[in-house]
Write a protein that holds these residues in place. Structure first.
Motif, PDB file in Angstrom:
ATOM      1  N   LYS A  62      12.648 -25.755 -78.163  1.00  0.00           N
ATOM      2  CA  LYS A  62      12.270 -24.735 -79.143  1.00  0.00           C
ATOM      3  C   LYS A  62      12.807 -24.969 -80.545  1.00  0.00           C
ATOM      4  O   LYS A  62      12.424 -24.279 -81.476  1.00  0.00           O
ATOM      5  N   VAL A  63      13.718 -25.899 -80.700  1.00  0.00           N
ATOM      6  CA  VAL A  63      14.266 -26.127 -82.028  1.00  0.00           C
ATOM      7  C   VAL A  63      14.050 -27.571 -82.468  1.00  0.00           C
ATOM      8  O   VAL A  63      13.481 -27.829 -83.527  1.00  0.00           O
ATOM      9  N   LEU A 123      15.597 -22.659 -87.260  1.00  0.00           N
ATOM     10  CA  LEU A 123      14.422 -21.834 -86.985  1.00  0.00           C
ATOM     11  C   LEU A 123      13.890 -21.228 -88.274  1.00  0.00           C
ATOM     12  O   LEU A 123      12.689 -21.165 -88.498  1.00  0.00           O
ATOM     13  N   GLN A 151      16.585 -25.553 -73.834  1.00  0.00           N
ATOM     14  CA  GLN A 151      15.784 -24.694 -74.681  1.00  0.00           C
ATOM     15  C   GLN A 151      15.918 -25.122 -76.137  1.00  0.00           C
ATOM     16  O   GLN A 151      14.963 -25.088 -76.907  1.00  0.00           O
ATOM     17  N   LYS A 194       7.553 -30.545 -87.081  1.00  0.00           N
ATOM     18  CA  LYS A 194       6.367 -29.974 -87.744  1.00  0.00           C
ATOM     19  C   LYS A 194       6.467 -29.989 -89.243  1.00  0.00           C
ATOM     20  O   LYS A 194       5.467 -29.988 -89.944  1.00  0.00           O
ATOM     21  N   LYS A 201      -4.165 -41.754 -75.075  1.00  0.00           N
ATOM     22  CA  LYS A 201      -5.341 -41.194 -75.738  1.00  0.00           C
ATOM     23  C   LYS A 201      -5.032 -41.013 -77.216  1.00  0.00           C
ATOM     24  O   LYS A 201      -5.849 -41.308 -78.089  1.00  0.00           O
ATOM     25  N   LYS A 212      -2.078 -34.290 -88.357  1.00  0.00           N
ATOM     26  CA  LYS A 212      -3.530 -34.448 -88.417  1.00  0.00           C
ATOM     27  C   LYS A 212      -3.994 -35.062 -89.719  1.00  0.00           C
ATOM     28  O   LYS A 212      -4.991 -35.752 -89.777  1.00  0.00           O
ATOM     29  N   LYS A 222       1.703 -32.325 -79.212  1.00  0.00           N
ATOM     30  CA  LYS A 222       1.256 -31.030 -79.715  1.00  0.00           C
ATOM     31  C   LYS A 222       1.386 -30.966 -81.231  1.00  0.00           C
ATOM     32  O   LYS A 222       0.547 -30.418 -81.931  1.00  0.00           O
ATOM     33  N   ARG A 269      -6.485 -43.044 -80.627  1.00  0.00           N
ATOM     34  CA  ARG A 269      -6.947 -42.446 -81.876  1.00  0.00           C
ATOM     35  C   ARG A 269      -6.234 -43.062 -83.068  1.00  0.00           C
ATOM     36  O   ARG A 269      -6.828 -43.309 -84.112  1.00  0.00           O
ATOM     37  N   TYR A 301      10.160 -22.018 -89.506  1.00  0.00           N
ATOM     38  CA  TYR A 301       9.162 -20.947 -89.462  1.00  0.00           C
ATOM     39  C   TYR A 301       9.077 -20.092 -90.704  1.00  0.00           C
ATOM     40  O   TYR A 301       8.133 -19.340 -90.856  1.00  0.00           O
TER      41      TYR A 301
END
Lengths: 391, 590
Positions: free
Chosen positions: A223-224, A183, A219, A230, A303, A269, A265, A307, A187
């Motif tokens: 969450k991890v 985490l 979880q 990312k 979708k 990009k 999510k 792209r 973050y």
């Protein structure tokens, strides 16, 4: 002459009754640290310590009944004194630079060897060890995973794995601390050298989860593990991360929707290198997906794939189009052609009319051909529609 | 969208539009509609904003982080749109949601907005709405909400009742002892600002223990944040309390096993010095400074070295000189020979600053040897840092003492193989020239400046040209005429076309400084001659130069000498030459 006994200072074999004392004395000797930043400092002392450490490794490997209760704290003390240190400042970029190797490796390596043999010894008794291998010890061990030296991390991985296996009482703590490390990595810092190694350990932990999966574990996935996708330096640990994710899905296929939604999510990009990694992960995921789960995620997923196919970066487009070289994915597409073809068609049609990269055009033609064979009527409808819109 | 239209027509229109826009596939469109939220609110009016818009936003918060970020920002400015301070608390529900989101920038922005609107709540609204929000966040089960909570204590504490204050302090204590290091770090980083709003008695009874615990945390990333809090806390307390309650912890931190904590102490050292006051500085900080200057980790030593001048300057004037001479200087001397170049470089950037504090005699006796030693250091950055700070020393003892050693050092830097080092020394040249005087310059440094003009790196040639301009501005046109211009003009006959071009660039910058007469008499003839150069680049630069120096020349001169040449260039075989010539003709005429 017993080849597994400890040698005294004079080099002679020592009777086993005194071995415990000698063992402890040599362990304490090895608590002295040497300065390896200065290559010529104290060469004799360094050599003596190296020889002693070697002796200790041999002794513990083959000796029987050498792990008496008093030596446990001494062993841990020696290991702590050598291993536990605040890692030096570093501006190491793992994607670009070569790592700075640990200067004191000649000694450290032997300490790690010793530690492993200790844990793996047939004499090892968890009940005694757990008094000295406690949470504080484990926490300091985990901090070391940030070491730049890959050899050290390799040892740490095996050590931690053994500890996890032998100390059920520490398992929840270890998992929680690994969570905290990840985490913070995701973050706060985006820097930690040991992510891949920790993920390797986690993969075997995950494979050992019993069913039904506890909410704590679910979880952890949501969450991890998913947010780990990312981070910019994903390439350093993506293989291990994918493996962990797939292990989860093997345990509980109903998690597929969560995973795919999470990947969508965090879909990259601007970084094409990462996009290619994500596509590969999707490919592996689809390879083992259950048809019922596929139906749930196909719309948003395709979708995104549409792209990707339209991406000006040919590797991304290529990787996306190669999904259909997988027979299983092909068959799933066929079963759900009424949903997938309308989503994919506009992009494929557009590219078939002209793209800077001929390979892509060729691949697109292949896919369109397959679509035509799958569902000719729908194909014709879509073609007509596309032509009308084009005019 | 006129307000009257929508309120008389379909009364749901603005919200319907928003709902539609927020469902759009394109994230850019969603983002744009969020950014226009205030327009929608204005159209709805305050009542309907409160009753419809805000609840809608609260319920449908799930979107890309970009959109959420924009929303968090907008809400921070929404007070007037919901009817002013009386109703500001209705903004809390959506912001509370946003403060729990995973993505750091979104929750940070939400916290910022919450902090901004907290001041607009009345004390009773704070107690009824804001504080419960803080309590909920502080007890949230995922670390993100608890981390966000940490930033909200200081903004609501002061205006609530004593009982609520006690509760807030309790919650904060729990956060300082939280299981997850992320939360403890957030708490530690907010401890300082919380301390500023808490009453002194509670600062001592409640916050100090939290501070002490955090400074002893098992994670060094938490401990180092406690050092920052230390500065704030010490500033708020009386001297005896500082000695008793803060100093033990600070001493611990300056000897921490983790170099990161010690680094933080070194980094904050001047702030600590101001916070603890002169007496404690003498008894505790001086020894601490000594140990930091000798630290085993180079980063720590470098951070401490950076603070040498400021620390010494801020010492109490009573015994200042003695303390520096007996307790600081010996350690500084060791650093001059440090094995790490960053340490030496850090020291070099501040060491000259000791000179005004210690005065002439001490400077000559004790500091001068150190300056000279660093002037000869193998690392160019060290030498550069000394040279760039000469003005402090100049005030105290005059530069002559250094000039003997200065010159070889300058020459060496000027010839360094790395062009950035050469560039740096050129930039100091005008300053040095001013301090050393024109004779010294002519004798020793003139040649150097000319050599730079023909360096093989363009950036150097460019900087050298600018350097010449500044020198001429300093020493005057007569000096230029005698010393510089002949050499510049000689370059016009160089075999290398780049050097011939450099000659033109020099003339570009010298013309204004030298004035009309010198330019026309000495420099113009050479320029005009170069109009016949066989390299096109030289010829079109002639055109550019003529345009540049035009304003400095007499009109008569331009008519009789410049125009003919430009006309000739205007029909040159090379298209670029023609272009620049025509530009120059137009420029001069205008």
């Amino acid at each position: 002459m017993s080849s597994h006994g400890l040698f005294g200072i004079s080099g002679e074999d020592v009777p086993s009754s005194e071995q415990e004392q000698l063992f402890i004395r040599k362990l304490r000797q090895c608590c002295v640290a040497f300065d390896f930043m200065d290559p010529v400092a104290d060469l004799k002392g360094k050599e003596i310590k190296r020889a002693t450490l070697n002796e200790l490794v041999d002794f513990i490997t083959a000796g029987r009944g050498v792990l008496t209760e008093p030596v446990y704290p001494e062993i841990i003390r020696m290991i702590s004194a050598n291993l536990f240190r605040t890692l030096p400042p570093s501006d190491f970029d793992p994607e670009e630079d070569d790592p700075t190797l640990e200067a004191s490796w000649p000694h450290l390596q032997l300490v790690y060897e010793f530690f492993l043999r200790f844990l793996e010894s047939s004499d090892f008794q968890t009940t005694i060890a757990k008094q000295v291998i406690d949470q504080k010890f484990v926490l300091q061990l985990l901090d070391l995973f940030d070491s730049e030296d890959p050899r050290e991390r390799h040892f740490l991985k095996t050590v931690l794995h053994r500890i996890y296996g032998k100390f059920p009482g520490l398992r929840a703590f270890i998992r929680k601390q690994i969570n905290n490390i990840f985490l913070r990595f995701v973050y706060e810092t985006e820097h930690f050298n040991g992510v891949a190694e920790l993920l390797e350990i986690l993969a075997s932990i995950i494979s050992g989860f019993s069913l039904p999966l506890k909410s704590e574990h679910k979880q952890f996935l949501l969450k991890v593990l998913l947010p780990l996708h990312k981070v910019k330096c994903l390439s350093l640990y993506h293989a291990q991360l994918t493996y962990c994710v797939l292990q989860f899905l093997e345990k509980d296929a109903t998690l597929t929707e969560t995973v795919v939604k999470g990947l969508l999510k965090f879909w990259p990009k601007t970084c094409s290198q990462k996009e290619v990694m994500f596509l590969r992960e999707i490919g592996e995921l689809l390879d083992v997906i259950e048809p019922s789960q596929f139906a749930k995620i196909q719309e948003p997923l395709f979708k995104q794939i549409s792209r990707c196919v339209s991406s000006p970066h040919f590797q991304v487009a290529c990787c996306a189009l190669y999904l259909w070289s997988n027979e299983y994915i092909m068959s799933l597409t066929e079963e759900n052609s009424h949903v997938i073809m309308p989503i994919m068609f506009p992009a494929l049609y557009r590219i078939s009319r002209g793209h800077w990269n001929q390979t892509i055009v060729a691949l697109v033609y292949n896919v369109l051909e397959t679509f035509m064979e799958m569902n000719g009527k729908l194909f014709d409808e879509l073609t007509a529609k596309a032509e009308r819109q084009n005019v | 969208m006129a307000a009257s239209d929508s309120s008389s027509d379909d009364s749901l229109y603005p919200i319907a539009v928003l709902i539609d826009e927020l469902k759009n596939e394109d994230v850019q469109l969603r983002l744009n509609s969020i950014k226009k939220l205030s327009t929608i609110a204005l159209a709805l009016g305050v009542d309907r904003t409160r009753s419809e818009l805000i609840p809608f936003l609260t319920e449908t918060i799930y979107d890309e982080d970009e959109v959420l970020l924009a929303l968090a920002e907008q809400l921070g400015n929404f007070t007037p749109l919901v009817g002013g301070p009386d109703h500001v608390h209705c903004l809390l529900p959506p912001l509370e949601s946003l403060a729990t989101v995973e993505e750091t920038v979104v929750r940070d922005k939400a916290v910022d907005s919450l902090r901004a609107i907290s001041g607009q709540h009345s004390p009773s609204d704070l107690e009824e709405h804001f504080v419960p929000l803080v309590q909920r966040l502080a007890s949230g089960d995922w670390f993100t909400s608890r981390t966000s909570a940490c930033g909200l204590f200081s903004v609501c504490y002061q205006r609530v009742s004593p009982a609520v204050k006690a509760d807030l302090r309790n919650h904060f204590r729990n956060l300082c002892q939280d299981d997850t290091p992320m939360v403890r770090r957030a708490a530690a980083s907010k401890l300082g600002e919380f301390a500023k709003v808490v009453e002194v008695e509670y600062l001592k009874s409640d916050l100090i223990p939290m501070f002490v615990n955090l400074a002893q945390d098992e994670q060094d990333s938490v401990r180092l944040l406690a050092v920052e809090a230390c500065v704030s806390i010490a500033t708020l307390l009386q001297q005896d309390d500082v000695e008793q309650l803060v100093m033990p912890t600070l001493r611990q931190c300056s000897g921490d096993t983790s170099w990161r904590v010690r680094y933080m102490v070194a980094d904050k050292f001047t702030e600590l010095q101001k916070a603890v006051g002169p007496e404690i500085t003498k008894s505790d900080l001086v020894p601490a400074f000594q140990s930091l200057l000798k630290d085993t980790e180079a980063e720590v030593r470098a951070a401490a070295a950076h603070k040498v001048r400021d620390f010494c300057q801020n010492l109490d004037s009573y015994q200042q000189e003695t303390i520096i001479m007996t307790q600081i200087l010996p350690f500084v001397k060791e650093l001059v020979a440090d094995p790490n170049q960053h340490v030496k470089s850090a020291l070099a950037s501040v060491i000259m600053g000791l000179s005004p504090i210690l005065g002439k005699h001490n400077t000559i006796e004790h500091l001068l040897p150190l300056f000279l030693s660093q002037l000869k250091d193998e690392c160019p950055e060290v030498r550069l840092n000394i040279i760039s700070n000469l003005d402090c020393v100049n005030e105290v003892i005059g530069i002559q003492q250094l000039s003997q050693s200065l010159l070889p050092a300058i020459v060496e830097l000027a010839e360094d193989s790395k062009w950035r080092v050469r560039l740096a020394i050129i930039e100091y040249m005008p300053l040095l020239a001013g301090q050393l005087g024109v004779e010294f310059f002519d004798e020793k440094l003139n040649l150097l400046c000319m050599t730079w003009l023909v360096d093989h790196v363009y950036a150097i040639r460019e900087a050298a040209t600018l350097n010449l301009k500044k020198l001429v501005e300093k020493f005057g046109p007569d000096w230029a005429q005698n010393t510089v211009i002949p050499k510049v003009l000689a370059m016009s006959r160089d075999q290398n076309y780049l050097h011939r071009m450099t000659c033109l660039f020099c003339i570009n910058v010298l013309a204004e400084a030298c004035g009309s007469e010198i330019t026309a008499k000495l420099m113009l003839p050479t320029v005009l001659t170069m109009a016949g150069d066989n390299v096109a680049n030289v010829r079109f630069n002639v055109a550019k130069t003529l345009q540049k120096i035009g304003p400095v020349l007499e009109p008569n001169c331009i008519q009789t000498q410049v125009k003919p040449v430009l006309d000739k260039l205007n029909v040159d075989s090379d298209v670029d030459v023609k272009y620049f010539a025509s530009e120059a003709i137009a420029g001069i005429a205008g």
